[in-house]
Design a protein around this motif. Structure first.
Motif, PDB file in Angstrom:
ATOM      1  N   ASP A   1       0.159  10.576   9.599  1.00 32.94           N
ATOM      2  CA  ASP A   1      -0.394  11.732  10.312  1.00 32.94           C
ATOM      3  C   ASP A   1      -1.903  11.590  10.478  1.00 32.94           C
ATOM      4  OD1 ASP A   1       2.128  12.974  10.466  1.00 32.94           O
ATOM      5  OD2 ASP A   1       1.873  13.809   8.460  1.00 32.94           O
ATOM      6  N   VAL A   2      -2.582  11.088   9.436  1.00 29.59           N
ATOM      7  CA  VAL A   2      -4.028  10.880   9.514  1.00 29.59           C
ATOM      8  C   VAL A   2      -4.339   9.859  10.608  1.00 29.59           C
ATOM      9  CG1 VAL A   2      -6.046  10.004   8.268  1.00 29.59           C
ATOM     10  CG2 VAL A   2      -4.429  11.521   7.118  1.00 29.59           C
ATOM     11  N   CYS A   3      -3.560   8.791  10.665  1.00 27.01           N
ATOM     12  CA  CYS A   3      -3.758   7.768  11.700  1.00 27.01           C
ATOM     13  C   CYS A   3      -3.554   8.358  13.091  1.00 27.01           C
ATOM     14  CB  CYS A   3      -2.804   6.598  11.484  1.00 27.01           C
ATOM     15  SG  CYS A   3      -3.169   5.639   9.997  1.00 27.01           S
ATOM     16  N   PHE A   4      -2.532   9.172  13.251  1.00 27.88           N
ATOM     17  CA  PHE A   4      -2.255   9.786  14.552  1.00 27.88           C
ATOM     18  C   PHE A   4      -3.386  10.718  14.969  1.00 27.88           C
ATOM     19  CE2 PHE A   4      -0.503  13.237  17.119  1.00 27.88           C
ATOM     20  CZ  PHE A   4       0.031  12.518  18.181  1.00 27.88           C
ATOM     21  N   ILE A   5      -3.852  11.548  14.044  1.00 26.54           N
ATOM     22  CA  ILE A   5      -4.877  12.539  14.359  1.00 26.54           C
ATOM     23  C   ILE A   5      -6.221  11.881  14.660  1.00 26.54           C
ATOM     24  CG2 ILE A   5      -6.260  14.407  13.349  1.00 26.54           C
ATOM     25  CD1 ILE A   5      -3.688  15.304  11.916  1.00 26.54           C
ATOM     26  N   THR A   6      -6.583  10.849  13.887  1.00 30.26           N
ATOM     27  CA  THR A   6      -7.901  10.237  14.038  1.00 30.26           C
ATOM     28  C   THR A   6      -7.920   9.089  15.041  1.00 30.26           C
ATOM     29  OG1 THR A   6      -7.493   8.681  12.234  1.00 30.26           O
ATOM     30  CG2 THR A   6      -8.547  10.797  11.666  1.00 30.26           C
ATOM     31  N   GLY A   7      -6.795   8.491  15.296  1.00 23.59           N
ATOM     32  CA  GLY A   7      -6.766   7.312  16.160  1.00 23.59           C
ATOM     33  C   GLY A   7      -7.111   6.034  15.409  1.00 23.59           C
ATOM     34  N   LEU A   8      -7.255   6.112  14.099  1.00 23.80           N
ATOM     35  CA  LEU A   8      -7.573   4.945  13.284  1.00 23.80           C
ATOM     36  C   LEU A   8      -6.292   4.285  12.803  1.00 23.80           C
ATOM     37  CD1 LEU A   8     -10.348   6.504  11.003  1.00 23.80           C
ATOM     38  CD2 LEU A   8     -10.684   5.083  13.032  1.00 23.80           C
ATOM     39  N   GLY A   9      -6.372   3.005  12.508  1.00 21.98           N
ATOM     40  CA  GLY A   9      -5.238   2.298  11.922  1.00 21.98           C
ATOM     41  C   GLY A   9      -5.172   2.550  10.434  1.00 21.98           C
ATOM     42  N   ARG A  10      -4.026   2.263   9.853  1.00 20.69           N
ATOM     43  CA  ARG A  10      -3.811   2.486   8.419  1.00 20.69           C
ATOM     44  C   ARG A  10      -4.825   1.718   7.573  1.00 20.69           C
ATOM     45  NH1 ARG A  10       1.272   3.366   5.216  1.00 20.69           N
ATOM     46  NH2 ARG A  10       2.143   3.841   7.237  1.00 20.69           N
ATOM     47  N   SER A  11      -5.022   0.440   7.866  1.00 25.50           N
ATOM     48  CA  SER A  11      -5.958  -0.349   7.057  1.00 25.50           C
ATOM     49  C   SER A  11      -7.392   0.136   7.252  1.00 25.50           C
ATOM     50  CB  SER A  11      -5.846  -1.838   7.391  1.00 25.50           C
ATOM     51  OG  SER A  11      -6.114  -2.060   8.759  1.00 25.50           O
ATOM     52  N   THR A  12      -7.727   0.632   8.450  1.00 24.61           N
ATOM     53  CA  THR A  12      -9.068   1.165   8.703  1.00 24.61           C
ATOM     54  C   THR A  12      -9.296   2.434   7.897  1.00 24.61           C
ATOM     55  OG1 THR A  12      -9.028   0.221  10.923  1.00 24.61           O
ATOM     56  CG2 THR A  12     -10.660   1.932  10.498  1.00 24.61           C
ATOM     57  N   VAL A  13      -8.288   3.285   7.813  1.00 23.39           N
ATOM     58  CA  VAL A  13      -8.410   4.519   7.014  1.00 23.39           C
ATOM     59  C   VAL A  13      -8.725   4.152   5.571  1.00 23.39           C
ATOM     60  CG1 VAL A  13      -7.144   6.485   6.056  1.00 23.39           C
ATOM     61  CG2 VAL A  13      -6.947   5.942   8.492  1.00 23.39           C
ATOM     62  N   TYR A  14      -7.946   3.248   4.982  1.00 21.67           N
ATOM     63  CA  TYR A  14      -8.163   2.879   3.584  1.00 21.67           C
ATOM     64  C   TYR A  14      -9.500   2.164   3.389  1.00 21.67           C
ATOM     65  CZ  TYR A  14      -3.536   4.434   2.225  1.00 21.67           C
ATOM     66  OH  TYR A  14      -2.439   5.209   1.957  1.00 21.67           O
ATOM     67  N   ALA A  15      -9.917   1.344   4.366  1.00 19.73           N
ATOM     68  CA  ALA A  15     -11.213   0.664   4.271  1.00 19.73           C
ATOM     69  C   ALA A  15     -12.357   1.675   4.319  1.00 19.73           C
ATOM     70  CB  ALA A  15     -11.361  -0.360   5.394  1.00 19.73           C
ATOM     71  N   LYS A  16     -12.241   2.683   5.184  1.00 17.30           N
ATOM     72  CA  LYS A  16     -13.279   3.715   5.277  1.00 17.30           C
ATOM     73  C   LYS A  16     -13.318   4.573   4.011  1.00 17.30           C
ATOM     74  CE  LYS A  16     -14.019   4.263  10.194  1.00 17.30           C
ATOM     75  NZ  LYS A  16     -15.464   4.077  10.076  1.00 17.30           N
ATOM     76  N   VAL A  17     -12.172   4.849   3.417  1.00 15.83           N
ATOM     77  CA  VAL A  17     -12.138   5.588   2.148  1.00 15.83           C
ATOM     78  C   VAL A  17     -12.861   4.782   1.076  1.00 15.83           C
ATOM     79  CG1 VAL A  17     -10.639   6.382   0.275  1.00 15.83           C
ATOM     80  CG2 VAL A  17     -10.054   6.919   2.639  1.00 15.83           C
ATOM     81  N   LYS A  18     -12.565   3.488   1.009  1.00 11.58           N
ATOM     82  CA  LYS A  18     -13.183   2.624   0.003  1.00 11.58           C
ATOM     83  C   LYS A  18     -14.691   2.537   0.197  1.00 11.58           C
ATOM     84  CE  LYS A  18     -12.688  -1.913  -2.108  1.00 11.58           C
ATOM     85  NZ  LYS A  18     -11.957  -3.183  -2.088  1.00 11.58           N
ATOM     86  N   ALA A  19     -15.138   2.533   1.468  1.00  8.02           N
ATOM     87  CA  ALA A  19     -16.565   2.454   1.775  1.00  8.02           C
ATOM     88  C   ALA A  19     -17.260   3.804   1.635  1.00  8.02           C
ATOM     89  CB  ALA A  19     -16.754   1.915   3.195  1.00  8.02           C
ATOM     90  N   GLY A  20     -16.506   4.874   1.464  1.00  6.78           N
ATOM     91  CA  GLY A  20     -17.083   6.206   1.337  1.00  6.78           C
ATOM     92  C   GLY A  20     -17.388   6.854   2.678  1.00  6.78           C
TER      93      GLY A  20
END
Length: 97
Positions: free
Chosen positions: A32-51
Motif C-alpha cells: 500500500d505504501v508503494c502504491f500511494i507513494t509511487g516508490l518501489g519496495r526496495s526504495t521504501v526500505y532504503a529510504k527508511v534506512k537512510a532516515g
C-alpha cells in the motif's frame, strides 16, 4: 421513587479519561505504501534506512506497517514539480525547439 447512585467525585489521583480521536489511524502494509507513494519496495526500505522516510511499526514477528498519517505527511512535504512555460508545454512530443 427509583434508586439512583450519586455521581462519582473525581479525585486528583485519577487519570483523565482518554479523548476520542476524530479519526482512526490506519496502518499500511508495504504494498500500500508503494502504491500511494509511487516508490518501489526496495526504495521504501532504503529510504527508511537512510532516515528519509518514516519508519514502520512492528506488528508481530517480521510483519511491519506504516502509519498512514506519517506517509501522508511525507508526501505533503515533497516539493512540487515546477510548471512548464505554456509554449513549451503546448509543443507536440518529439518536436525540437
Amino acid at each position: 421513587m427509583p434508586n439512583t447512585l450519586p455521581a462519582p467525585n473525581p479525585t486528583a489521583a485519577e487519570p483523565a479519561p482518554l479523548q476520542a480521536r476524530p479519526y482512526r489511524e490506519r496502518l499500511l502494509r508495504v504494498d500500500d505504501v508503494c502504491f500511494i507513494t509511487g516508490l518501489g519496495r526496495s526504495t521504501v526500505y532504503a529510504k527508511v534506512k537512510a532516515g528519509d522516510f518514516p519508519g514502520p511499526v512492528q506488528l508481530h514477528g517480521a510483519c511491519v506497517a506504516w502509519r498512514e498519517t506519517e506517509v501522508d505527511a511525507w508526501i505533503a512535504a515533497r516539493p512540487a514539480v515546477p510548471t512548464l512555460p505554456a509554449a513549451r508545454a503546448a509543443r507536440p512530443a518529439g518536436v525540437a525547439a
